[in-house]
Design an enzyme around this catalytic site. Structure first.
Site, PDB file in Angstrom:
ATOM      1  N   LYS A 118       6.429   5.429  47.294  1.00  0.00           N
ATOM      2  CA  LYS A 118       5.637   5.147  48.186  1.00  0.00           C
ATOM      3  C   LYS A 118       3.971   5.347  47.382  1.00  0.00           C
ATOM      4  O   LYS A 118       3.156   4.826  47.854  1.00  0.00           O
ATOM      5  CB  LYS A 118       5.555   5.878  49.527  1.00  0.00           C
ATOM      6  CG  LYS A 118       6.687   5.399  50.238  1.00  0.00           C
ATOM      7  CD  LYS A 118       6.413   5.597  51.778  1.00  0.00           C
ATOM      8  CE  LYS A 118       7.619   4.760  52.650  1.00  0.00           C
ATOM      9  NZ  LYS A 118       7.618   4.849  53.923  1.00  0.00           N
ATOM     10  N   LYS A 200      15.695  -1.870  47.368  1.00  0.00           N
ATOM     11  CA  LYS A 200      16.287  -1.970  48.678  1.00  0.00           C
ATOM     12  C   LYS A 200      15.429  -2.683  49.817  1.00  0.00           C
ATOM     13  O   LYS A 200      14.147  -2.816  49.567  1.00  0.00           O
ATOM     14  CB  LYS A 200      16.546  -0.506  49.181  1.00  0.00           C
ATOM     15  CG  LYS A 200      15.288  -0.016  50.008  1.00  0.00           C
ATOM     16  CD  LYS A 200      15.663   1.392  50.634  1.00  0.00           C
ATOM     17  CE  LYS A 200      14.526   2.051  51.435  1.00  0.00           C
ATOM     18  NZ  LYS A 200      14.349   1.691  52.772  1.00  0.00           N
ATOM     19  N   LYS A 203      11.635  -2.334  55.829  1.00  0.00           N
ATOM     20  CA  LYS A 203      11.114  -2.742  57.083  1.00  0.00           C
ATOM     21  C   LYS A 203       9.518  -3.087  56.771  1.00  0.00           C
ATOM     22  O   LYS A 203       8.980  -3.999  57.660  1.00  0.00           O
ATOM     23  CB  LYS A 203      11.581  -2.024  58.107  1.00  0.00           C
ATOM     24  CG  LYS A 203      10.970  -0.647  58.155  1.00  0.00           C
ATOM     25  CD  LYS A 203      11.437  -0.224  59.832  1.00  0.00           C
ATOM     26  CE  LYS A 203      11.424   1.486  59.578  1.00  0.00           C
ATOM     27  NZ  LYS A 203       9.976   1.939  59.118  1.00  0.00           N
TER      28      LYS A 203
HETATM   29  P1  ATP Z   1       9.466   1.681  55.552  1.00  0.00           P
HETATM   30  O1  ATP Z   1       9.889   0.551  54.424  1.00  0.00           O
HETATM   31  O2  ATP Z   1       8.766   1.632  56.707  1.00  0.00           O
HETATM   32  O3  ATP Z   1       9.284   2.725  54.531  1.00  0.00           O
HETATM   33  P2  ATP Z   1      12.497   1.749  55.761  1.00  0.00           P
HETATM   34  O4  ATP Z   1      13.127   0.371  55.850  1.00  0.00           O
HETATM   35  O5  ATP Z   1      12.733   2.457  54.302  1.00  0.00           O
HETATM   36  O6  ATP Z   1      10.959   1.749  56.142  1.00  0.00           O
HETATM   37  P3  ATP Z   1      12.950   4.167  57.343  1.00  0.00           P
HETATM   38  O7  ATP Z   1      12.081   4.552  58.665  1.00  0.00           O
HETATM   39  O8  ATP Z   1      12.462   4.842  56.075  1.00  0.00           O
HETATM   40  O9  ATP Z   1      13.096   2.631  56.945  1.00  0.00           O
HETATM   41  O10 ATP Z   1      14.463   4.557  57.419  1.00  0.00           O
HETATM   42  C1  ATP Z   1      14.978   4.456  58.642  1.00  0.00           C
HETATM   43  C2  ATP Z   1      16.536   4.621  58.531  1.00  0.00           C
HETATM   44  O11 ATP Z   1      16.946   3.167  58.021  1.00  0.00           O
HETATM   45  C3  ATP Z   1      16.898   5.619  57.536  1.00  0.00           C
HETATM   46  O12 ATP Z   1      17.968   6.071  57.855  1.00  0.00           O
HETATM   47  C4  ATP Z   1      17.203   4.777  56.218  1.00  0.00           C
HETATM   48  O13 ATP Z   1      18.023   5.414  55.408  1.00  0.00           O
HETATM   49  C5  ATP Z   1      17.591   3.627  56.839  1.00  0.00           C
HETATM   50  N1  ATP Z   1      17.552   2.474  55.828  1.00  0.00           N
HETATM   51  C6  ATP Z   1      16.254   1.953  55.487  1.00  0.00           C
HETATM   52  N2  ATP Z   1      16.352   1.033  54.476  1.00  0.00           N
HETATM   53  C7  ATP Z   1      17.838   0.956  54.466  1.00  0.00           C
HETATM   54  C8  ATP Z   1      18.494  -0.348  53.734  1.00  0.00           C
HETATM   55  N3  ATP Z   1      17.805  -1.023  52.794  1.00  0.00           N
HETATM   56  N4  ATP Z   1      19.904  -0.072  53.857  1.00  0.00           N
HETATM   57  C9  ATP Z   1      20.403   0.740  54.773  1.00  0.00           C
HETATM   58  N5  ATP Z   1      19.876   1.776  55.387  1.00  0.00           N
HETATM   59  C10 ATP Z   1      18.549   1.645  55.295  1.00  0.00           C
END
Ligand code: ATP
Ligand code: LTN
Length: 340
Positions: A118, A200, A203
């Site tokens: 980040k 990965k 979102k």
């Molecule tokens: P951001 O991009 O906003 O940082 P993010 O997509 O990484 O967000 P988080 O809010 O950090 O999402 O994570 C929410 C949940 O979703 C956590 O349990 C995280 O481990 C899971 N998660 C996030 N991305 C993935 C992915 N690509 N595959 C599986 N699980 C995921």
């Protein structure tokens, strides 16, 4: 009987209300929350305090918070069974985070890969909150004495810190916190980006073609899957190293269909990539349509959503106060005189 037994145990998890909840969040986390909620006492957080470690537009953040709550419900979180909490409604998260930060070394936080990623992505805003983020996450978990934390694989390192801090506090003072276990699904723990399967799916990705949002319309889903990057091979065989794009699609199909990976390979034996893409897009649409229908039917009902948060905050505050009064007593603070 086993259900009753587990009811004494608590699961807890949370998601930051930033970006677009995506299929990665669904198979990595949300789907498992739904499956586990009846076996455990369950608490699900919208972690708004975490979201502001990255710059947000206030009016949008406010909308996102309610939208995420509605999406949790639409995915199957049952507000009559699970406690759903807006993190900022319970001030003890920040209080416990402070205490735990005094037990955390700079070195431990420096090693966190999410912080490194980040900081690169937000090089203009590397704030102290981004650095101490894992301590706040540990506080979220320990505050409610959570036993099991269902998350995607990317959160494993943060979970380790939460466990270490629980053990550290317990041994420095006296047993106070449950030591939480991660619950990381066998398939779907790390859904990869559609255009760059080496990273990965996230979102908050600026490129929306990298992710399938839970609220994407069917034609958008079909288009994004069709354009997902794969290699130039022909047979449908799972190999993360040499064919990461294809492996990602197979693995998503596996998570959503419930078939294991060899069964998916057999199912598509002799077929072309285009067939897998078409069937996967259909499966995603089939999964998301009922979620979208429920979402659209509740998102306008602000009173309903606010009442869920009101009840959630009441339950959560009761548990949080109980933990914090122990914590403050154990670290040596003077207990305030009770109000008359
Ligand atoms: P951001 O991009 O906003 O940082 P993010 O997509 O990484 O967000 P988080 O809010 O950090 O999402 O994570 C929410 C949940 O979703 C956590 O349990 C995280 O481990 C899971 N998660 C996030 N991305 C993935 C992915 N690509 N595959 C599986 N699980 C995921
Ligand atoms: N750090 C997590 C979100 C998160 C969380 C939590 C997950 C905040 N508090 C407590 C589980 C339990 C993330 O970035 N995915």
């Amino acid at each position: 009987m086993s259900t009753e037994k587990k009811k004494n145990k608590t699961i807890l998890s949370g998601i930051q209300p930033s970006g677009h909840l995506c299929i990665g969040n669904y198979v990595g986390a949300l789907k498992n929350w739904v499956d586990l909620q009846y076996e455990y006492n369950s608490i699900f957080l919208v972690v708004d305090l975490h979201a502001i470690t990255v710059r947000q537009t206030p009016s949008e953040l406010r909308k996102q918070c309610l939208s995420f709550l509605a999406q949790y419900i639409a995915c199957g979180i049952d507000p009559d069974t699970s406690t759903m909490v807006m993190q900022s409604h319970v001030s003890q998260h920040a209080e416990l985070s402070w205490v735990l930060s005094t037990l955390t070394s700079m070195g431990e936080l420096n090693r966190m890969t999410q912080f490194k990623d980040k900081s690169k992505r937000h090089s203009q805003n590397i704030n102290a909150g981004l650095f101490t983020y894992p301590v706040l996450m540990a506080a979220d978990i320990l505050l409610y004495q959570a036993d099991v934390v269902p998350v995607g694989a990317d959160q494993k390192q943060h979970l380790e810190l939460a466990r270490d801090l629980a053990q550290r506090f317990n041994s420095r003072y006296s047993p106070t916190f449950s030591v939480p276990e991660p619950y990381i699904p066998k398939s779907g723990a790390r859904v990869m980006s559609l255009q760059n399967p080496m990273k990965k799916m996230s979102k908050s990705d600026d490129n929306l073609n990298n992710l399938i949002a839970l609220l994407d319309p069917p034609d958008v889903i079909t288009r994004k899957i069709k354009r997902a990057v794969t290699d130039s091979g022909t047979d449908i065989r799972y190999d993360e190293v040499s064919r990461p794009g294809l492996a990602n699609l197979i693995s998503l199909y596996s998570s959503l269909s419930g078939m294991d990976i060899p069964t998916v390979e057999n199912h598509f034996a002799g077929k072309q990539y285009s067939v897998l893409k078409k069937d996967l897009a259909d499966l995603i649409v089939e999964t998301l349509i009922p979620i979208q229908e429920t979402y659209h039917s509740i998102i306008q009902d602000k009173d309903y959503l606010e009442s869920i948060l009101f009840n959630g905050a009441n339950t959560a505050k009761y548990l949080a106060r109980r933990t914090m009064s122990k914590v403050y007593r154990k670290v040596g603070f003077v207990v305030p005189k009770k109000e008359k």
